[in-house]
Scaffold this motif. Structure first.
Motif, PDB file in Angstrom:
ATOM      1  N   GLY A 191       0.829  -1.213   0.000  1.00  0.00           N
ATOM      2  CA  GLY A 191       0.000   0.000   0.000  1.00  0.00           C
ATOM      3  C   GLY A 191       0.855   1.250   0.000  1.00  0.00           C
ATOM      4  O   GLY A 191       0.607   2.188  -0.759  1.00  0.00           O
ATOM      5  N   ALA A 192       1.881   1.242   0.859  1.00  0.00           N
ATOM      6  CA  ALA A 192       2.717   2.435   0.985  1.00  0.00           C
ATOM      7  C   ALA A 192       3.488   2.702  -0.305  1.00  0.00           C
ATOM      8  O   ALA A 192       3.763   3.847  -0.647  1.00  0.00           O
ATOM      9  CB  ALA A 192       3.681   2.270   2.158  1.00  0.00           C
ATOM     10  N   TYR A 193       3.802   1.630  -1.021  1.00  0.00           N
ATOM     11  CA  TYR A 193       4.577   1.788  -2.256  1.00  0.00           C
ATOM     12  C   TYR A 193       3.690   2.249  -3.410  1.00  0.00           C
ATOM     13  O   TYR A 193       3.993   3.219  -4.107  1.00  0.00           O
ATOM     14  CB  TYR A 193       5.246   0.458  -2.588  1.00  0.00           C
ATOM     15  N   PHE A 194       2.558   1.578  -3.580  1.00  0.00           N
ATOM     16  CA  PHE A 194       1.734   1.865  -4.753  1.00  0.00           C
ATOM     17  C   PHE A 194       0.878   3.107  -4.584  1.00  0.00           C
ATOM     18  O   PHE A 194       0.542   3.781  -5.544  1.00  0.00           O
ATOM     19  CB  PHE A 194       0.852   0.662  -5.098  1.00  0.00           C
ATOM     20  N   PHE A 195       0.469   3.423  -3.344  1.00  0.00           N
ATOM     21  CA  PHE A 195      -0.365   4.612  -3.148  1.00  0.00           C
ATOM     22  C   PHE A 195       0.442   5.773  -2.584  1.00  0.00           C
ATOM     23  O   PHE A 195      -0.071   6.873  -2.420  1.00  0.00           O
ATOM     24  CB  PHE A 195      -1.545   4.310  -2.229  1.00  0.00           C
ATOM     25  N   GLY A 196       1.686   5.508  -2.211  1.00  0.00           N
ATOM     26  CA  GLY A 196       2.560   6.574  -1.753  1.00  0.00           C
ATOM     27  C   GLY A 196       2.119   7.249  -0.481  1.00  0.00           C
ATOM     28  O   GLY A 196       2.377   8.429  -0.273  1.00  0.00           O
ATOM     29  N   SER A 197       1.426   6.509   0.392  1.00  0.00           N
ATOM     30  CA  SER A 197       1.080   7.129   1.665  1.00  0.00           C
ATOM     31  C   SER A 197       1.073   6.085   2.765  1.00  0.00           C
ATOM     32  O   SER A 197       0.682   4.932   2.550  1.00  0.00           O
ATOM     33  CB  SER A 197      -0.295   7.820   1.573  1.00  0.00           C
ATOM     34  N   ALA A 198       1.505   6.517   3.963  1.00  0.00           N
ATOM     35  CA  ALA A 198       1.575   5.603   5.093  1.00  0.00           C
ATOM     36  C   ALA A 198       0.172   5.163   5.496  1.00  0.00           C
ATOM     37  O   ALA A 198      -0.052   4.010   5.869  1.00  0.00           O
ATOM     38  CB  ALA A 198       2.285   6.280   6.264  1.00  0.00           C
ATOM     39  N   ALA A 199      -0.771   6.098   5.422  1.00  0.00           N
ATOM     40  CA  ALA A 199      -2.138   5.759   5.817  1.00  0.00           C
ATOM     41  C   ALA A 199      -2.684   4.653   4.916  1.00  0.00           C
ATOM     42  O   ALA A 199      -3.325   3.706   5.385  1.00  0.00           O
ATOM     43  CB  ALA A 199      -3.027   6.992   5.740  1.00  0.00           C
ATOM     44  N   ALA A 223      10.131   4.889  -2.753  1.00  0.00           N
ATOM     45  CA  ALA A 223       8.705   5.125  -2.969  1.00  0.00           C
ATOM     46  C   ALA A 223       7.850   4.595  -1.826  1.00  0.00           C
ATOM     47  O   ALA A 223       6.663   4.893  -1.748  1.00  0.00           O
ATOM     48  CB  ALA A 223       8.259   4.478  -4.285  1.00  0.00           C
ATOM     49  N   ILE A 224       8.433   3.805  -0.962  1.00  0.00           N
ATOM     50  CA  ILE A 224       7.674   3.338   0.198  1.00  0.00           C
ATOM     51  C   ILE A 224       7.594   4.475   1.204  1.00  0.00           C
ATOM     52  O   ILE A 224       8.598   4.869   1.785  1.00  0.00           O
ATOM     53  CB  ILE A 224       8.347   2.116   0.865  1.00  0.00           C
ATOM     54  N   VAL A 225       6.396   4.999   1.384  1.00  0.00           N
ATOM     55  CA  VAL A 225       6.226   6.115   2.305  1.00  0.00           C
ATOM     56  C   VAL A 225       5.795   5.583   3.655  1.00  0.00           C
ATOM     57  O   VAL A 225       4.731   4.985   3.787  1.00  0.00           O
ATOM     58  CB  VAL A 225       5.169   7.112   1.770  1.00  0.00           C
ATOM     59  N   GLY A 226       6.639   5.789   4.661  1.00  0.00           N
ATOM     60  CA  GLY A 226       6.330   5.261   5.982  1.00  0.00           C
ATOM     61  C   GLY A 226       5.734   6.305   6.907  1.00  0.00           C
ATOM     62  O   GLY A 226       5.511   7.451   6.519  1.00  0.00           O
ATOM     63  N   PHE A 227       5.478   5.876   8.168  1.00  0.00           N
ATOM     64  CA  PHE A 227       4.913   6.788   9.168  1.00  0.00           C
ATOM     65  C   PHE A 227       6.005   7.724   9.684  1.00  0.00           C
ATOM     66  O   PHE A 227       7.143   7.306   9.899  1.00  0.00           O
ATOM     67  CB  PHE A 227       4.341   5.995  10.344  1.00  0.00           C
ATOM     68  N   GLU A 228       5.622   8.973   9.880  1.00  0.00           N
ATOM     69  CA  GLU A 228       6.529   9.935  10.495  1.00  0.00           C
ATOM     70  C   GLU A 228       6.263   9.961  11.996  1.00  0.00           C
ATOM     71  O   GLU A 228       5.119   9.799  12.420  1.00  0.00           O
ATOM     72  CB  GLU A 228       6.286  11.333   9.912  1.00  0.00           C
ATOM     73  N   PRO A 229       7.308  10.189  12.787  1.00  0.00           N
ATOM     74  CA  PRO A 229       7.059  10.312  14.233  1.00  0.00           C
ATOM     75  C   PRO A 229       6.217  11.542  14.544  1.00  0.00           C
ATOM     76  O   PRO A 229       6.329  12.572  13.878  1.00  0.00           O
ATOM     77  CB  PRO A 229       8.466  10.426  14.825  1.00  0.00           C
ATOM     78  N   ILE A 230       5.364  11.403  15.540  1.00  0.00           N
ATOM     79  CA  ILE A 230       4.516  12.515  15.958  1.00  0.00           C
ATOM     80  C   ILE A 230       5.108  13.113  17.224  1.00  0.00           C
ATOM     81  O   ILE A 230       5.226  12.428  18.240  1.00  0.00           O
ATOM     82  CB  ILE A 230       3.083  12.024  16.245  1.00  0.00           C
TER      83      ILE A 230
END
Lengths: 360, 506, 301
Positions: free
Chosen positions: C56-64, C125-132
């Protein structure tokens, strides 16, 4: 409540055709995902499992079957006694490691070294299995979890031993030194198949005879059917459990020793873990519902599936992990069709609504 | 309200459990449904309640034909059922149990316990029932749990109440209280169905009695127009069984001697318990289930470690010995749970029969077992104890409950040990098997064996015992000799520490 | 070396990386445990979650989206479990073993079939979660680095543990789940199908395990490695068994495991061979298991 749907299991082939169609359909989809040419893949599968020049691949299949069947026999002895020993991997690894160390470092005539190595490997495997049994019986750690968790220390311990203190540094890889050539198990004349398979054949004969004809095997199976029954009948359930685990672990250790003396001639980090021998052995036992004589056949079947998949990878570029996937799919469909394969407690009297409970 | 069942037939595979039964229930009437185990009483009521689908026949409520997909439809039409085995969650509170499956929910599916509590308060005051809604069910007595079951039904506004063997687990005193409540319901115009096999209860409470046998309805008549003997004859279908003959004999030497035995289990203590069992007598242990019977038996047989006290068999101490050693010293054990403890259902009959005999000559040759000997022995048991089964090679699971039990009884009694420990030997088996097992136990007694029989079935204890010990809260609350034993006296001891408890403690 | 090395902020900050996946998976396991489904396939559920998250993170480019596909993958595993254990009469242990194997085989197979790599897949291209970062909390000594600067999934996990406690006590489905595990016959008699309740348990378990996998592959790191669940699912199983599926004790015991786990990560810097630090979580789990089992055995005897 589907009381009326609970017709007795249909005897015959019809339901199995359904199962086969499902399995093949999943296989089809997976191969489609890899974009593989079917004809080439099938050819590659068959030659990878049974073909090759002078049947070299068939020998590979047999060699792999040796290890898988051995692990399956080990698992079968435990499972039939109601012992969910899924720590075969740890027992296998320690057996292999100890066998390799004996093979490398014990001086003496080669025959003696091999014998000592095999026996030491069996003892190591047995000890690891018995440890899980002791944890269950005397500490209360469920065998299922205890035996599984013991896999990891065994795996990393072996990895450490051949990665640090006893590493063959010159080879540049995390592995032990080679066992002296004289102590290698010989090949059958004209083949690349070592005689390790004979040990497993012997183990299979032992397991089958033990299960069907001995008092110990009978008692262990009764314990497997119902532990409270065995206990109330005065059977020495703890001793039976530990002895059975020792046998099971010893066979796993034997398999490790065979892999060392017959195939790799040293202990290489991961050589017994990565191919999932232990898990494939479990699956092979479940496929045939723990019936002793069928276990070798089922083990061979899965070995062929794996080497065939490797052939498919060479011929058609289908990743060989297809084999593991299909093993899981097969066991899902087949095991869920077989009645009487229950680990989570026996069937109760109140299985259906209605008084009296247990029929007429 | 009027509920009519017409021509109901229920099949389980090849077995016809209920065969064209028609019944008629109305408001303000207690309708007793009697018959022996396996007669189809519960099944026909399960069909009415939507738990079992009938193969044919119809159900009409107030003249309107109904078909339900699940019990929820039946509940919606005002039916309520109190099952023989309590349908309660021990770890939950009374209130949680009552609302379960019928929860008043607020936002996001959270249960509105406040509304439920208010509604329950109404119901409780209407019928004068008092209960602590916040008590955990596991901590309640069986009588109180029955009240919870009834409250569950009332909470759902039932007009018809089906009770399946409601008095099986109650003491005589709790039974009286229950019947008082049921009389209130009758006065209130509810229809009540009482499934039972106790004729005294039928005569005491019911207005109408229907008898079932072998899945068929045999008779249905107002209680006033029939007699106990007539009902009993309909139940067994022929002449009544004769009372079991027993030899007059003075008890012999002490075989089992229990002195100050204490057992700890899950934070509570059972004991100290002291008693003797002599050769040639049956000592019955009565009591409501869960008052220490299981712990006592397990401690005697070696299945559980005793915490204190001592047990002697024929003068030799058993303390510290395991099950196998105790059995070798002359003890046999007929457990109450034949499905898990008495038998290995998936194994063959011969394998079940020969368990524990492998060390006897003739059954083994070195490490190998002699299969023919096992089969021969099983065949002997089958013939001797009249067990109906395909043969020694058949799986134990293929036998009926009564035949399974006969196999267990036969296996244990044929060991011919001085002491036999028996636990609820006829639980859930048919009348023929009950009679046979009882006569075998008496025969063993007459032959000079010592028998300790723990049973929660008071009638069984009264019928067989030479002496009766009553267990209450883990201790012996009293001892009654056969001559002076009656239901009331024993019943009183089942709910209180009698005078002899003080003597034993002293 | 000194003890202070173990208690520096970096160590504290690393704790949630270990706790989150095990806690999420164990909460999923708790749902099954309480509902009477013996699910020891958490390892496989988590692995599929980790792989799906990368997809998901790779193909849609978002961690969510990665988290969402991870949930989807986990739920799919739950449905397969349900099909073979609830609808067909498959033994739960057999089904679990098969599903663990299926996850291992399928993720590796698809890794090669889709990305044409073996072993590991990493890609920018794998978009992961950023720390909050939570401004005020971060300033608190000791706890600050634990509670602030973590991935969203850490907070989801903590919230889920607390929520599940209330859920079991007060929610309709929670009540029914407990009943399905304790006395399912009562549900049948009340007209509720225990099988349906268990299906819900498996679906929710799949979702939570999916998130656990997402934490592994797109929050702790931004890549997928073959068999990257590496026994965490089994540790979660142990946590569930030890606490019998009670959410708050579960939270406590997972924190204990996590503490030991990050300790081992920490001592790696002290010159121990890597194998020993790799072994630590399992040995620690086993040790806790042994101590608690022994204690329980003694208390019940």
């Amino acid at each position: 409540m589907s009381v009326l749907d609970s017709t007795p299991p249909v005897r015959g082939l019809t339901p199995w055709i359904g199962v086969l169609v499902w399995i093949l359909a999943i296989l089809f989809v997976l191969m489609l995902a890899a974009g593989a040419p079917f004809g080439g893949a099938l050819e590659g599968f068959l030659s990878g499992a049974f073909g090759g020049r002078r049947f070299a691949y068939l020998m590979t299949t047999l060699s792999r079957a040796t290890l898988i069947v051995g692990m399956a026999l080990a698992v079968m002895l435990s499972f039939r006694a109601g012992l969910f020993n899924i720590g075969g991997e740890g027992q296998l690894v320690l057996g292999g490691l100890v066998a390799a160390l004996v093979g490398v470092y014990l001086p003496g005539p080669p025959l003696l070294v091999v014998a000592a190595g095999i026996l030491a490997g069996m003892a190591a495997g047995a000890a690891w299995a018995v440890l899980a049994g002791v944890l269950q019986l005397y500490v209360g750690v469920p065998l299922l979890v205890g035996s599984l968790l013991l896999n990891y220390p065994a795996r990393y311990l072996a990895s450490y031993v051949v990665g640090h203190p006893l590493r063959d540094v010159a080879s540049g890889l995390p592995q032990s030194h080679l066992v002296p050539v004289e102590a290698w198990l010989p090949f059958f004349p004209g083949t690349r198949l070592d005689i390790g398979i004979l040990f497993v054949v012997a183990a299979a004969v032992f397991a089958i005879v033990y299960s069907h004809t001995t008092v110990h095997g009978y008692r262990a199976r009764m314990t497997g059917h119902s532990a409270p029954f065995a206990e109330a009948s005065g059977l020495p359930v703890r001793r039976l459990a530990l002895q059975t685990l020792a046998m099971s672990g010893a066979i796993a250790g034997l398999v490790g020793a065979i892999a060392v003396f017959g195939i790799h001639h040293r202990y290489i980090d991961g050589m017994l873990v990565q191919p999932l021998y232990a898990w494939t052995g479990i699956v092979a036992v479940l496929l045939v519902k723990m019936i002793p004589w069928a276990v070798p056949l089922s083990g061979f079947f899965f070995a062929a599936l794996q080497t065939g998949a490797a052939g498919m990878e060479r011929a058609a570029g289908v990743p060989k992990e297809l084999a593991i996937t299909m093993q899981a799919v097969i066991i899902l469909f087949v095991a869920s069709r077989l009645t009487g394969l229950h680990f989570g407690g026996g069937a109760g009297e109140g299985g259906r609504p209605g008084e009296g409970g247990d029929g007429t | 309200m009027r509920v009519e069942l017409s021509d109901i037939t229920v099949r389980f595979g090849d077995l016809t459990a209920v065969d064209r039964v028609s019944l008629d229930f109305r408001s303000g009437e207690v309708h007793a449904l009697v018959g022996e185990n396996g007669a189809g009483k519960t099944t026909v009521m399960n069909a009415l309640f939507g738990l079992v689908r009938s193969a044919s026949g119809s159900i009409a409520v107030d003249g309107e034909t109904c078909r339900w997909a699940s019990p929820q439809d039946a509940i919606a039409r005002g039916l309520g059922m109190v099952h023989q085995h309590f349908m309660l969650q021990d770890s939950m509170t009374v209130l949680e149990n009552i609302v379960l499956c019928n929860e008043p929910t607020g936002r996001f599916g959270f249960v509105d316990f406040r509304a439920a509590r208010a509604h329950m308060a109404e119901v409780a005051t209407a019928y004068g029932i008092e209960v602590d809604l916040d008590a955990t069910v596991g901590a309640l007595s069986l009588g109180q749990r029955q009240v919870v079951e009834i409250l569950k039904v009332l909470y759902r506004h039932a007009d018809m109440l089906i009770l399946d063997e409601p008095t099986a687990v109650l003491t005589p005193q709790e039974k009286d209280r229950l019947f008082g409540v049921l009389r209130n319901f009758r006065r209130d115009g509810k229809a009540i169905v009482l499934i039972t096999h106790k004729l005294d209860e039928v005569m005491e409470l019911a207005d109408r009695v229907s008898v079932m046998r072998g899945g068929r309805l045999i008779s249905s008549a107002p209680v006033a127009e029939t007699t106990k003997t007539a009902i009993a004859r309909d139940i067994v279908g022929g002449e009544l069984p004769a009372e079991i003959a027993r030899a007059e004999r003075a008890p012999g030497a002490v075989v089992l001697s229990v002195d100050g035995l204490t057992v700890r289990s899950r934070g509570r203590t059972v004991g100290p318990i002291s008693f003797d069992v002599r050769a040639g007598e049956i000592v019955g242990v009565a009591g409501v289930s869960g008052n220490g019977q299981a712990e006592l038996v397990q401690a005697l047989t070696g299945l559980r470690r005793a915490h204190g006290g001592s047990v002697r068999l024929a003068g030799r101490p058993l303390d510290g010995l395991d099950v196998g050693a105790r059995r070798a010293r002359g003890m046999s054990y007929i457990p109450e749970d034949r499905q898990r403890v008495g038998l290995a259902l998936e194994a063959r009959v011969s394998e079940n029969a020969a368990i524990g005999r492998m060390d006897q000559p003739g059954f083994r040759r070195g490490p190998f077992r002699i299969r023919s000997a096992m089969n021969r022995f099983a065949a002997e048991l089958i013939a001797r104890y009249r067990i109906k089964v395909a043969g020694p090679e058949a799986r134990a699971a293929t036998m009926s409950g009564g035949n399974k039990q006969k196999l267990v009884v036969g296996r244990e009694l044929s060991r011919d040990t001085p002491l036999v420990v028996v636990e609820n030997p006829t639980w859930g088996v048919d009348i023929g098997a009950i009679e046979f097992i009882h006569s075998e136990l008496v025969r063993m007694r007459d032959a000079g064996h010592a028998i300790l029989m723990v049973s929660t079935e008071l009638d069984e204890v009264l019928a067989l015992s030479d002496r009766i010990l009553v267990l209450y809260e883990g201790r012996i609350s009293g001892e009654v000799a056969r001559a002076e034993a009656d239901r009331t006296a024993v019943g009183q001891l089942m709910v209180s520490h009698g005078p002899s408890a003080a003597e034993i403690a002293a | 070396m000194g003890l202070e090395a173990l208690f520096d902020p970096a160590f504290a900050a690393s704790l949630p990386r270990f706790i989150t996946p095990i806690l999420l998976a164990a909460l999923g396991g708790a749902l099954c445990e309480r509902a009477g489904v013996f699910n020891i396939a958490l390892e496989g559920f988590v692995l599929v979650g980790a792989f799906s998250a990368v997809l998901g993170a790779y193909f849609f480019g978002s961690a969510a989206m990665g988290a969402l596909t991870a949930v989807f993958g986990g739920v799919l595993m739950g449905l397969i479990f349900a099909e073979f254990h609830l609808r067909r009469p498959g033994d739960p242990i057999v089904v679990s073993i098969a599903l663990n194997l299926l996850a291992a085989g399928l993720t590796t197979y698809l890794l090669r079939a889709i990305f044409d790599v073996a072993g590991a897949f990493r890609d920018p291209a794998i978009v992961g979660f950023e720390p909050i970062h939570i401004p005020l909390v971060a300033a608190i000594p000791l706890v600050g680095p634990v509670l602030s600067g973590q991935s969203a999934l850490f907070y989801v996990a903590l919230g889920a543990a607390v929520f599940m406690h209330v859920f079991f006590a007060r929610h309709r489905l929670g009540l029914r789940l407990r009943a399905a595990g304790e006395n399912p016959a009562a549900l049948v008699a009340g007209g509720v199908s225990p099988e349906r309740v268990r299906l819900w348990a498996l679906v929710l378990c799949g979702a939570l395990c999916g998130l656990a996998g997402a934490q592994l592959s797109i929050a702790n790191v931004n890549l997928f490695v073959e068999n990257m669940s590496a026994g965490r699912g089994w540790i979660a199983v142990v946590a569930v068994l030890l606490t019998r599926g009670r959410p708050l004790p579960l939270l406590a015991i997972v924190c204990l495991f996590g503490f030991v786990d990050s300790l081992s990560f920490r001592v790696q810097g002290l010159g121990w061979p890597q194998q020993f630090t790799d072994m630590m979580p399992y040995v620690a789990t086993l040790a806790v298991l042994v101590v608690l089992s022994w204690w329980r055995l003694r208390r019940s005897a």
